[in-house]
Design a protein around this motif. Structure first.
Motif, mmCIF file in Angstrom:
data_model
loop_
_atom_site.group_PDB
_atom_site.id
_atom_site.type_symbol
_atom_site.label_atom_id
_atom_site.label_comp_id
_atom_site.label_asym_id
_atom_site.label_seq_id
_atom_site.Cartn_x
_atom_site.Cartn_y
_atom_site.Cartn_z
ATOM 1 N N SER A 103 -5.846 5.992 6.379
ATOM 2 C CA SER A 103 -6.268 5.487 5.075
ATOM 3 C C SER A 103 -5.068 5.442 4.143
ATOM 4 O O SER A 103 -3.997 5.980 4.441
ATOM 5 C CB SER A 103 -7.390 6.359 4.492
ATOM 6 O OG SER A 103 -6.979 7.710 4.417
ATOM 7 N N TRP A 104 -5.264 4.824 2.977
ATOM 8 C CA TRP A 104 -4.195 4.637 2.001
ATOM 9 C C TRP A 104 -4.828 4.368 0.646
ATOM 10 O O TRP A 104 -6.041 4.140 0.542
ATOM 11 C CB TRP A 104 -3.294 3.465 2.418
ATOM 12 C CG TRP A 104 -4.071 2.220 2.721
ATOM 13 C CD1 TRP A 104 -4.376 1.198 1.866
ATOM 14 C CD2 TRP A 104 -4.692 1.883 3.973
ATOM 15 N NE1 TRP A 104 -5.142 0.252 2.500
ATOM 16 C CE2 TRP A 104 -5.346 0.641 3.794
ATOM 17 C CE3 TRP A 104 -4.762 2.508 5.219
ATOM 18 C CZ2 TRP A 104 -6.060 0.025 4.816
ATOM 19 C CZ3 TRP A 104 -5.470 1.882 6.237
ATOM 20 C CH2 TRP A 104 -6.102 0.658 6.039
ATOM 21 N N LEU A 107 -0.223 6.700 2.463
ATOM 22 C CA LEU A 107 -0.807 6.652 3.803
ATOM 23 C C LEU A 107 -1.112 8.062 4.313
ATOM 24 O O LEU A 107 -0.269 8.961 4.230
ATOM 25 C CB LEU A 107 0.142 5.953 4.785
ATOM 26 C CG LEU A 107 0.103 4.418 4.811
ATOM 27 C CD1 LEU A 107 0.580 3.824 3.498
ATOM 28 C CD2 LEU A 107 0.946 3.887 5.967
ATOM 29 N N THR A 108 -2.324 8.253 4.830
ATOM 30 C CA THR A 108 -2.725 9.538 5.406
ATOM 31 C C THR A 108 -3.505 9.293 6.694
ATOM 32 O O THR A 108 -4.083 8.222 6.897
ATOM 33 C CB THR A 108 -3.615 10.343 4.437
ATOM 34 O OG1 THR A 108 -4.788 9.575 4.120
ATOM 35 C CG2 THR A 108 -2.879 10.684 3.161
ATOM 36 N N PRO A 168 0.830 -1.215 0.000
ATOM 37 C CA PRO A 168 0.000 0.000 0.000
ATOM 38 C C PRO A 168 0.863 1.264 0.000
ATOM 39 O O PRO A 168 1.966 1.281 0.557
ATOM 40 C CB PRO A 168 -0.800 -0.114 1.301
ATOM 41 C CG PRO A 168 -0.780 -1.572 1.641
ATOM 42 C CD PRO A 168 0.548 -2.067 1.168
ATOM 43 N N ASN A 223 -9.821 0.288 2.409
ATOM 44 C CA ASN A 223 -8.541 0.987 2.528
ATOM 45 C C ASN A 223 -8.600 2.130 3.542
ATOM 46 O O ASN A 223 -8.069 3.222 3.321
ATOM 47 C CB ASN A 223 -8.083 1.504 1.163
ATOM 48 C CG ASN A 223 -9.050 2.494 0.551
ATOM 49 O OD1 ASN A 223 -10.264 2.293 0.608
ATOM 50 N ND2 ASN A 223 -8.526 3.558 -0.035
ATOM 51 N N SER A 238 4.100 -1.395 4.451
ATOM 52 C CA SER A 238 4.504 -0.089 3.938
ATOM 53 C C SER A 238 5.471 0.565 4.922
ATOM 54 O O SER A 238 5.527 0.177 6.100
ATOM 55 C CB SER A 238 3.273 0.806 3.777
ATOM 56 O OG SER A 238 2.709 1.083 5.058
ATOM 57 N N SER A 265 4.104 5.492 8.906
ATOM 58 C CA SER A 265 3.723 6.904 8.919
ATOM 59 C C SER A 265 3.300 7.264 10.338
ATOM 60 O O SER A 265 3.017 6.373 11.150
ATOM 61 C CB SER A 265 2.577 7.145 7.936
ATOM 62 O OG SER A 265 2.303 8.521 7.806
#
Length: 213
Positions: free
Chosen positions: A48-49, A35-36, A32, A78, A114, A117
């Motif tokens: 989310s991503w 990323l946020t 993925p 997601n 991933s 983050s």
């Protein structure tokens, strides 16, 4: 004969390698990206991503940056809602994709995680000081004290004493009233109350209420 055996083994090795290579090519599961984090409060956040085509689901891992062990959450979309977080704390999270193997529909494959983050939760909301203090049901040795209920309160701390004393008696209650017993007859008393919230306790209010019998 020996040469034929060597040739057969070579062909077999090439075939096995080709099968493994084909399986790897047809069963890749993308990591993925994008990323946020959003909707961050003092005890929750949404992460989310970017959606991965063909993904059967995702595995999210998260933790405070100062902690070694990860918490794991499996989701089908997601996005994920992380709850029960600590206030004013920096968290890190990472995600991997869960895919269905194209060569074997009953088998799942997963991507690498991933890169992690981060986000930081907000400070806890203020814990309001109680208002509307009232004394009632006063007898020679008891009284009921009450106040306006505070939204979000998990309890209250009441302190009371005679007007001439310097030491307070402290009791804890879960509702917005308290019964004070064992009081001295014909004596003026002072009392005050503070709110207990999940994250913190409000400071002791400066006002007092005097009652006497």
């Amino acid at each position: 004969m020996k040469k034929k055996l060597q040739t057969l083994l070579l062909l077999l090795g090439i075939t096995v390698f080709s099968v493994i290579q084909l399986w790897a090519q047809t069963n890749t599961c993308p990591v993925p990206a994008g990323l946020t984090s959003s909707n961050i409060t003092h005890n929750s956040a949404t992460v989310s991503w970017g959606a991965v085509t063909g993904a059967a689901g995702y595995t999210v891992q998260y933790k405070p940056v100062t902690v070694l062990s990860w918490l794991t959450l499996n989701v089908s979309a997601n996005t994920a809602n992380l709850t029960g977080l600590l206030a004013n704390t920096t968290y890190e999270y990472k995600v991997r994709t869960v895919c269905i193997a194209t060569s074997s529909p009953n088998t799942t494959v997963v991507s690498d995680y991933s890169p992690a983050s981060q986000f930081t939760t907000l400070a806890p909301p203020p814990c309001p000081v109680p208002t509307g203090l009232v004394s009632s049901n006063i007898t020679q040795n008891s009284a009921t004290v009450s106040w306006a209920a505070v939204s979000g309160a998990v309890g209250y701390t009441v302190q009371y004493k005679t007007a001439a004393a310097t030491t307070w008696t402290t009791i804890s209650v879960t509702t917005n009233s308290a019964n004070l017993t064992g009081l001295l007859a014909g004596t003026a008393y002072q009392w005050k109350v503070r709110t207990v919230c999940v994250a913190e306790t409000a400071g002791t209010p400066v006002f007092t209420v005097i009652f006497h019998r």
